[in-house]
Enzyme design. Structure first.
Site, mmCIF file in Angstrom:
data_model
loop_
_atom_site.group_PDB
_atom_site.id
_atom_site.type_symbol
_atom_site.label_atom_id
_atom_site.label_comp_id
_atom_site.label_asym_id
_atom_site.label_seq_id
_atom_site.Cartn_x
_atom_site.Cartn_y
_atom_site.Cartn_z
ATOM 1 N N GLY A 4 -24.581 14.062 -14.468
ATOM 2 C CA GLY A 4 -24.714 15.298 -13.693
ATOM 3 C C GLY A 4 -24.681 16.497 -14.629
ATOM 4 O O GLY A 4 -25.293 16.491 -15.698
ATOM 5 N N THR B 11 -16.071 10.622 -19.554
ATOM 6 C CA THR B 11 -15.858 10.261 -20.962
ATOM 7 C C THR B 11 -16.172 8.786 -21.206
ATOM 8 O O THR B 11 -16.906 8.429 -22.118
ATOM 9 C CB THR B 11 -14.402 10.509 -21.381
ATOM 10 N N ARG B 12 -15.617 7.952 -20.353
ATOM 11 C CA ARG B 12 -15.794 6.501 -20.541
ATOM 12 C C ARG B 12 -17.235 6.094 -20.261
ATOM 13 O O ARG B 12 -17.787 5.225 -20.939
ATOM 14 C CB ARG B 12 -14.820 5.760 -19.625
ATOM 15 N N ALA C 214 0.256 6.479 -8.608
ATOM 16 C CA ALA C 214 -0.850 5.961 -7.782
ATOM 17 C C ALA C 214 -1.518 7.049 -6.963
ATOM 18 O O ALA C 214 -0.939 8.095 -6.686
ATOM 19 C CB ALA C 214 -0.325 4.872 -6.851
ATOM 20 N N ARG D 290 -21.766 17.844 -8.331
ATOM 21 C CA ARG D 290 -20.708 18.003 -7.319
ATOM 22 C C ARG D 290 -20.921 19.261 -6.497
ATOM 23 O O ARG D 290 -21.426 20.259 -7.016
ATOM 24 C CB ARG D 290 -19.349 18.062 -8.010
ATOM 25 N N TYR E 277 -9.565 16.419 -3.861
ATOM 26 C CA TYR E 277 -8.524 15.824 -4.713
ATOM 27 C C TYR E 277 -7.508 16.893 -5.129
ATOM 28 O O TYR E 277 -6.294 16.681 -5.069
ATOM 29 C CB TYR E 277 -9.184 15.198 -5.950
ATOM 30 N N ASP F 187 0.865 -1.180 0.000
ATOM 31 C CA ASP F 187 0.000 0.000 0.000
ATOM 32 C C ASP F 187 0.900 1.229 0.000
ATOM 33 O O ASP F 187 2.039 1.169 0.451
ATOM 34 C CB ASP F 187 -0.881 0.012 1.257
ATOM 35 N N GLU G 262 -6.220 19.901 -11.606
ATOM 36 C CA GLU G 262 -7.072 20.226 -10.450
ATOM 37 C C GLU G 262 -6.372 21.153 -9.452
ATOM 38 O O GLU G 262 -7.020 21.794 -8.634
ATOM 39 C CB GLU G 262 -7.510 18.948 -9.746
ATOM 40 N N SER H 280 -7.797 8.746 -7.502
ATOM 41 C CA SER H 280 -7.720 9.682 -8.626
ATOM 42 C C SER H 280 -9.068 10.238 -9.064
ATOM 43 O O SER H 280 -9.131 10.964 -10.053
ATOM 44 C CB SER H 280 -7.045 8.989 -9.808
ATOM 45 N N SER I 143 -1.863 17.255 -11.403
ATOM 46 C CA SER I 143 -3.150 17.379 -12.101
ATOM 47 C C SER I 143 -3.538 18.837 -12.295
ATOM 48 O O SER I 143 -3.220 19.705 -11.467
ATOM 49 C CB SER I 143 -4.197 16.676 -11.239
HETATM 50 P P1 GDP Z 1 -12.465 15.161 -13.529
HETATM 51 O O1 GDP Z 1 -13.442 15.543 -12.488
HETATM 52 O O2 GDP Z 1 -12.002 16.330 -14.329
HETATM 53 O O3 GDP Z 1 -11.318 14.356 -13.010
HETATM 54 O O4 GDP Z 1 -13.163 14.183 -14.621
HETATM 55 P P2 GDP Z 1 -14.597 13.478 -14.650
HETATM 56 O O5 GDP Z 1 -14.634 12.686 -15.902
HETATM 57 O O6 GDP Z 1 -14.882 12.725 -13.384
HETATM 58 O O7 GDP Z 1 -15.648 14.713 -14.731
HETATM 59 C C1 GDP Z 1 -15.596 15.654 -15.750
HETATM 60 C C2 GDP Z 1 -16.804 16.573 -15.706
HETATM 61 O O8 GDP Z 1 -17.972 15.809 -16.022
HETATM 62 C C3 GDP Z 1 -17.091 17.215 -14.347
HETATM 63 O O9 GDP Z 1 -17.445 18.570 -14.561
HETATM 64 C C4 GDP Z 1 -18.298 16.445 -13.833
HETATM 65 O O10 GDP Z 1 -19.122 17.199 -12.934
HETATM 66 C C5 GDP Z 1 -19.014 16.169 -15.121
HETATM 67 N N1 GDP Z 1 -19.983 15.065 -15.033
HETATM 68 C C6 GDP Z 1 -21.292 15.115 -15.387
HETATM 69 N N2 GDP Z 1 -21.881 13.938 -15.166
HETATM 70 C C7 GDP Z 1 -20.928 13.101 -14.661
HETATM 71 C C8 GDP Z 1 -20.956 11.729 -14.251
HETATM 72 O O11 GDP Z 1 -21.959 11.039 -14.295
HETATM 73 N N3 GDP Z 1 -19.766 11.208 -13.792
HETATM 74 C C9 GDP Z 1 -18.604 11.945 -13.744
HETATM 75 N N4 GDP Z 1 -17.485 11.366 -13.310
HETATM 76 N N5 GDP Z 1 -18.580 13.245 -14.120
HETATM 77 C C10 GDP Z 1 -19.716 13.818 -14.581
#
Ligand code: GDP
Length: 333
Positions: free
Chosen positions: A216, A195-196, A86, A283, A154, A63, A132, A89, A130
């Site tokens: 979201g 994206t995925r 790691a 969020r 994060y 770990d 972020e 994330s 990142s």
């Molecule tokens: P990261 O937050 O930049 O690391 O990447 P994410 O892929 O988790 O999120 C990218 C954006 O997509 C953020 O603004 C999220 O609020 C938005 N988002 C909208 N719907 C979703 C969802 O169902 N899942 C995630 N992960 N993000 C979402």
């Protein structure tokens, strides 16, 4: 033979970097978290290769907060390069588990730096930072000198880790650098990232296996690139004469809605017919105006992100279509 040690070897970037390093003749050691289920599908093809697994690719259990074991692994393997990938994330998840996020992402990095500081043979070290860390920045695009103003657990953990890496470089003379990565995606991206989640859904809907996709906010904008290109830049960073930080980004941002449109277009569907908004994915706080300025990486590393957003969305959808179809044919046989 050059030897590299990776934390986070089973992740998206870890798996691409392992392929890159093995392809360049490295011996690769990876640190993996012990768990009762095996989560290494991204590396399965390498484990199956008898010329590679346990010959040039080795795994070690630890770990990130197990300092004694990590020190032992580093002393035994004596790597030339250490890629620290790691950590917890997922930004959205970091609101639910801020302590775990800081324990691994922030303190895990400090512990690793402390171990490296004491080593006789110190590896060159890369920490994956990142976008972020910039949170809601005053300037856009952001570069290596943009002040850090994180707004998520994060991002705060990554800011701590990033500043520690800089501090150890400047104060203890470690060859340690931050790859300040903007979002980078691929068919190996975790399924809970937007994206995925979108490309899997587009593929499943096209094949009649799913009807709707709950998301979201669609307003968020990100600078999305293609992950295999980013690990190439990470490797280049450790081949430089002098350690320094680099922003790795495409320089262009797109909204979640634009990614949705591109992904659904790849299967000739209209996302508006399928997407439903769901409070659960909203969020408490969002970053804004995040777009990277990769000029330093262009200039010093000769690196440019090449894959465009429509290309990225299409290649991810096509990969998800192929894997869903192959599951179907296994089930039918
Ligand atoms: P990261 O937050 O930049 O690391 O990447 P994410 O892929 O988790 O999120 C990218 C954006 O997509 C953020 O603004 C999220 O609020 C938005 N988002 C909208 N719907 C979703 C969802 O169902 N899942 C995630 N992960 N993000 C979402």
């Amino acid at each position: 033979m050059t030897c590299a040690l990776l934390t986070g070897i089973t992740g998206q970037d870890g798996s691409y970097l392992t392929e890159l390093l093995l392809g360049r003749g490295y011996t690769v050691h990876g640190i993996v978290r012990r768990s009762s289920t095996i989560q290494r599908t991204r590396l399965d093809h390498l484990f199956a290769d008898k010329d590679v697994y346990n010959r040039r690719l080795f795994l070690h259990y630890a770990d990130l907060d197990d300092v004694t074991t990590i020190r032992r692994i580093l002393s035994k393997t004596e790597p030339d390069e250490l890629y620290h990938l790691a950590g917890q994330s997922h930004v959205g998840v970091s609101f639910e588990i801020p302590e775990t996020t800081c324990q691994f992402t922030a303190m895990g990095t400090l512990k690793l730096l402390e171990i490296v500081r004491d080593l006789e043979k110190q590896p060159r070290m890369l920490h994956i930072s990142s976008s972020e860390i910039f949170g809601r920045p005053d300037e856009s695009p952001q570069n290596e000198r943009t002040p850090m103003r994180p707004v998520t657990p994060y991002g705060i953990a990554k800011t701590f880790a990033t500043q520690m890496v800089t501090f150890y470089r400047e104060s203890f003379n470690l060859f340690a650098c931050n790859a300040i990565c903007y979002n980078h995606e691929s068919s190996r991206r975790g399924e809970s990232f937007v994206t995925r989640k979108i490309t899997r859904a587009a593929a499943a809907i096209a094949l009649g296996k799913q009807k709707d996709l709950a998301l979201g906010s669609l307003d968020g904008r990100r600078d999305w690139g293609y992950a295999p290109e980013y690990v190439e830049a990470m490797w280049k960073m450790l081949q430089q004469q002098v350690a320094s930080d680099f922003v790795l980004a495409t320089g262009t941002s797109h909204s979640v809605e634009e990614f949705l449109a591109a992904a659904f277009e790849a299967v000739n569907l209209d996302w508006r017919d399928h997407v439903v908004q769901d409070e659960r994915y909203m969020r408490p706080s969002e970053v804004s105006r995040l777009v990277g300025d990769p000029s330093k990486a262009n200039r010093d590393l000769g690196w440019t992100a090449e894959t465009t957003l429509p290309q990225l969305a299409r290649l991810m959808v096509e990969s998800d279509l192929a894997s869903l179809k192959s599951k179907e044919s296994i089930a039918d046989s």
